[in-house]
Design a protein around this motif. Structure first.
Motif, PDB file in Angstrom:
ATOM      1  N   ASP A  80       0.817  -1.223   0.000  1.00  0.00           N
ATOM      2  CA  ASP A  80       0.000   0.000   0.000  1.00  0.00           C
ATOM      3  C   ASP A  80       0.848   1.271   0.000  1.00  0.00           C
ATOM      4  O   ASP A  80       0.321   2.377  -0.163  1.00  0.00           O
ATOM      5  N   LEU A  81       2.162   1.119   0.209  1.00  0.00           N
ATOM      6  CA  LEU A  81       3.021   2.293   0.229  1.00  0.00           C
ATOM      7  C   LEU A  81       3.355   2.738  -1.203  1.00  0.00           C
ATOM      8  O   LEU A  81       3.243   1.972  -2.157  1.00  0.00           O
ATOM      9  N   THR A  82       3.796   3.972  -1.319  1.00  0.00           N
ATOM     10  CA  THR A  82       4.292   4.424  -2.618  1.00  0.00           C
ATOM     11  C   THR A  82       5.616   3.720  -2.890  1.00  0.00           C
ATOM     12  O   THR A  82       6.257   3.180  -1.964  1.00  0.00           O
ATOM     13  N   THR A  83       6.015   3.722  -4.124  1.00  0.00           N
ATOM     14  CA  THR A  83       7.256   3.045  -4.481  1.00  0.00           C
ATOM     15  C   THR A  83       8.433   3.613  -3.715  1.00  0.00           C
ATOM     16  O   THR A  83       9.293   2.885  -3.206  1.00  0.00           O
ATOM     17  N   LYS A  84       8.489   4.940  -3.598  1.00  0.00           N
ATOM     18  CA  LYS A  84       9.603   5.589  -2.903  1.00  0.00           C
ATOM     19  C   LYS A  84       9.600   5.258  -1.415  1.00  0.00           C
ATOM     20  O   LYS A  84      10.649   5.021  -0.812  1.00  0.00           O
ATOM     21  N   GLN A  85       8.399   5.247  -0.805  1.00  0.00           N
ATOM     22  CA  GLN A  85       8.304   4.925   0.620  1.00  0.00           C
ATOM     23  C   GLN A  85       8.708   3.462   0.860  1.00  0.00           C
ATOM     24  O   GLN A  85       9.423   3.149   1.807  1.00  0.00           O
TER      25      GLN A  85
ATOM     26  N   GLU B  60      22.842   5.516   5.264  1.00  0.00           N
ATOM     27  CA  GLU B  60      23.118   4.557   4.190  1.00  0.00           C
ATOM     28  C   GLU B  60      21.971   4.508   3.193  1.00  0.00           C
ATOM     29  O   GLU B  60      22.188   4.395   1.973  1.00  0.00           O
ATOM     30  N   VAL B  61      20.732   4.595   3.693  1.00  0.00           N
ATOM     31  CA  VAL B  61      19.567   4.596   2.804  1.00  0.00           C
ATOM     32  C   VAL B  61      19.619   5.823   1.904  1.00  0.00           C
ATOM     33  O   VAL B  61      19.380   5.749   0.688  1.00  0.00           O
ATOM     34  N   ALA B  62      19.928   6.977   2.485  1.00  0.00           N
ATOM     35  CA  ALA B  62      20.011   8.213   1.704  1.00  0.00           C
ATOM     36  C   ALA B  62      21.065   8.088   0.623  1.00  0.00           C
ATOM     37  O   ALA B  62      20.864   8.506  -0.532  1.00  0.00           O
ATOM     38  N   SER B  63      22.204   7.492   0.976  1.00  0.00           N
ATOM     39  CA  SER B  63      23.278   7.335   0.005  1.00  0.00           C
ATOM     40  C   SER B  63      22.884   6.373  -1.108  1.00  0.00           C
ATOM     41  O   SER B  63      23.162   6.614  -2.284  1.00  0.00           O
ATOM     42  N   MET B  64      22.245   5.260  -0.757  1.00  0.00           N
ATOM     43  CA  MET B  64      21.872   4.249  -1.746  1.00  0.00           C
ATOM     44  C   MET B  64      20.797   4.764  -2.702  1.00  0.00           C
ATOM     45  O   MET B  64      20.772   4.400  -3.884  1.00  0.00           O
ATOM     46  N   LEU B  65      19.883   5.619  -2.174  1.00  0.00           N
ATOM     47  CA  LEU B  65      18.813   6.151  -3.017  1.00  0.00           C
ATOM     48  C   LEU B  65      19.179   7.517  -3.620  1.00  0.00           C
ATOM     49  O   LEU B  65      18.351   8.120  -4.329  1.00  0.00           O
ATOM     50  N   ASP B  66      20.385   7.958  -3.309  1.00  0.00           N
ATOM     51  CA  ASP B  66      20.865   9.255  -3.817  1.00  0.00           C
ATOM     52  C   ASP B  66      19.920  10.375  -3.407  1.00  0.00           C
ATOM     53  O   ASP B  66      19.439  11.163  -4.244  1.00  0.00           O
ATOM     54  N   LEU B  67      19.636  10.413  -2.077  1.00  0.00           N
ATOM     55  CA  LEU B  67      18.711  11.403  -1.518  1.00  0.00           C
ATOM     56  C   LEU B  67      19.401  12.182  -0.408  1.00  0.00           C
ATOM     57  O   LEU B  67      20.314  11.665   0.250  1.00  0.00           O
TER      58      LEU B  67
ATOM     59  N   LYS C 195      14.861  10.299   5.614  1.00  0.00           N
ATOM     60  CA  LYS C 195      14.182  10.128   6.901  1.00  0.00           C
ATOM     61  C   LYS C 195      12.682  10.335   6.755  1.00  0.00           C
ATOM     62  O   LYS C 195      11.878   9.627   7.373  1.00  0.00           O
ATOM     63  N   THR C 196      12.289  11.343   5.944  1.00  0.00           N
ATOM     64  CA  THR C 196      10.863  11.625   5.750  1.00  0.00           C
ATOM     65  C   THR C 196      10.166  10.444   5.099  1.00  0.00           C
ATOM     66  O   THR C 196       9.064  10.051   5.507  1.00  0.00           O
ATOM     67  N   ARG C 197      10.769   9.886   4.077  1.00  0.00           N
ATOM     68  CA  ARG C 197      10.147   8.747   3.394  1.00  0.00           C
ATOM     69  C   ARG C 197      10.010   7.545   4.338  1.00  0.00           C
ATOM     70  O   ARG C 197       8.998   6.859   4.340  1.00  0.00           O
ATOM     71  N   ILE C 198      11.046   7.353   5.113  1.00  0.00           N
ATOM     72  CA  ILE C 198      10.987   6.227   6.067  1.00  0.00           C
ATOM     73  C   ILE C 198       9.888   6.477   7.098  1.00  0.00           C
ATOM     74  O   ILE C 198       9.090   5.577   7.398  1.00  0.00           O
ATOM     75  N   ARG C 199       9.820   7.706   7.646  1.00  0.00           N
ATOM     76  CA  ARG C 199       8.811   8.030   8.655  1.00  0.00           C
ATOM     77  C   ARG C 199       7.415   7.903   8.082  1.00  0.00           C
ATOM     78  O   ARG C 199       6.541   7.271   8.680  1.00  0.00           O
ATOM     79  N   ASP C 200       7.179   8.476   6.915  1.00  0.00           N
ATOM     80  CA  ASP C 200       5.855   8.419   6.310  1.00  0.00           C
ATOM     81  C   ASP C 200       5.463   6.978   5.983  1.00  0.00           C
ATOM     82  O   ASP C 200       4.309   6.576   6.157  1.00  0.00           O
ATOM     83  N   GLY C 201       6.442   6.235   5.511  1.00  0.00           N
ATOM     84  CA  GLY C 201       6.153   4.830   5.200  1.00  0.00           C
ATOM     85  C   GLY C 201       5.767   4.038   6.436  1.00  0.00           C
ATOM     86  O   GLY C 201       4.844   3.229   6.423  1.00  0.00           O
ATOM     87  N   LEU C 202       6.479   4.287   7.546  1.00  0.00           N
ATOM     88  CA  LEU C 202       6.183   3.576   8.794  1.00  0.00           C
ATOM     89  C   LEU C 202       4.797   3.953   9.330  1.00  0.00           C
ATOM     90  O   LEU C 202       4.090   3.114   9.886  1.00  0.00           O
TER      91      LEU C 202
END
Length: 218
Positions: free
Chosen positions: A162-167, A183-190, A196-203
């Motif tokens: 149900d999450l967006t692809t980015k989340q 590490e997530v920011a580096s891997m996704l080039d963000l 952090k926002t994508r992770i928080r919103d996804g959670l």
């Protein structure tokens, strides 16, 4: 009893002769209740007076040796040999000299008793094994935990859908992949803040989806 082995072939036969005839006569007298005759027969075939005769020693050794070969245990062989002598006294009337010598009859009784003890031990082992298998504790807790984990995994996968692809990418890397926010920011080039926002919103969306699922199951 793991020391027992499969039953060997039957006991050897005993040759005839004047000594055999005397032993047969003693048994016939014992069958009529003559305790003295049986005592003499016992002494003649047991180890008590074995030094008196090589033949006596051979008879005693053969009876005990036969029991040992079947049982593979000297203590049990001694018990079986003594039980066999007791049977000879109790059932002396069953002895038939036309079917064999007194010593052969004794060896037959020893062999039968030893075989019976082996079979009894094997049957007891089978019963114990079967009982242990029936009574073995079923790992209910382990099974329940595995089932619960499987259900939870399915719910999480459904919620992730149900999450967006980015989340979903950010959450999977952080919580399924075990990577840090940096590490997530580096891997996704963000930027770190965006990750952090994508992770928080996804959670948050995961929590809401799973909460709805719990309410629906209740």
């Amino acid at each position: 009893m793991s020391h027992l082995r499969p039953v060997p072939s039957g006991p050897p036969s005993e040759e005839g002769g004047s000594a055999a005839a005397h032993l047969a006569e003693l048994l016939r007298r014992a069958a009529r209740g003559d305790e003295a005759a049986f005592a003499e027969w016992y002494d003649a075939t047991s180890a008590r007076h074995a030094a008196h005769s090589a033949r006596c020693s051979s008879t005693s050794a053969r009876a005990f040796g036969l029991a040992v070969r079947v049982l593979r245990d000297r203590a049990q062989a001694e018990e079986v040999t003594q039980e066999s002598y007791l049977d000879c006294w109790r059932h002396a009337s069953r002895f038939d000299s036309r079917r064999g010598s007194a010593v052969a009859w004794l060896l037959t009784i020893v062999h039968r008793k030893a075989v019976d003890r082996v079979r009894s031990a094997e049957a007891a082992t089978r019963r114990d094994t079967a009982y242990g298998q029936r009574e073995q504790d079923v790992p209910h807790d382990v099974t329940a935990e595995a089932a619960t984990a499987s259900i939870e995994a399915r719910r999480v996968r459904a919620a992730l859908g149900d999450l967006t692809t980015k989340q979903r990418e950010a959450v999977e890397l952080a919580f399924l992949g075990g990577y840090t926010h940096t590490e997530v920011a580096s891997m996704l080039d963000l930027p770190i803040g965006t990750a952090k926002t994508r992770i928080r919103d996804g959670l948050i969306r995961l929590r809401d989806a799973l909460s709805v699922g719990e309410v629906a199951e209740a």
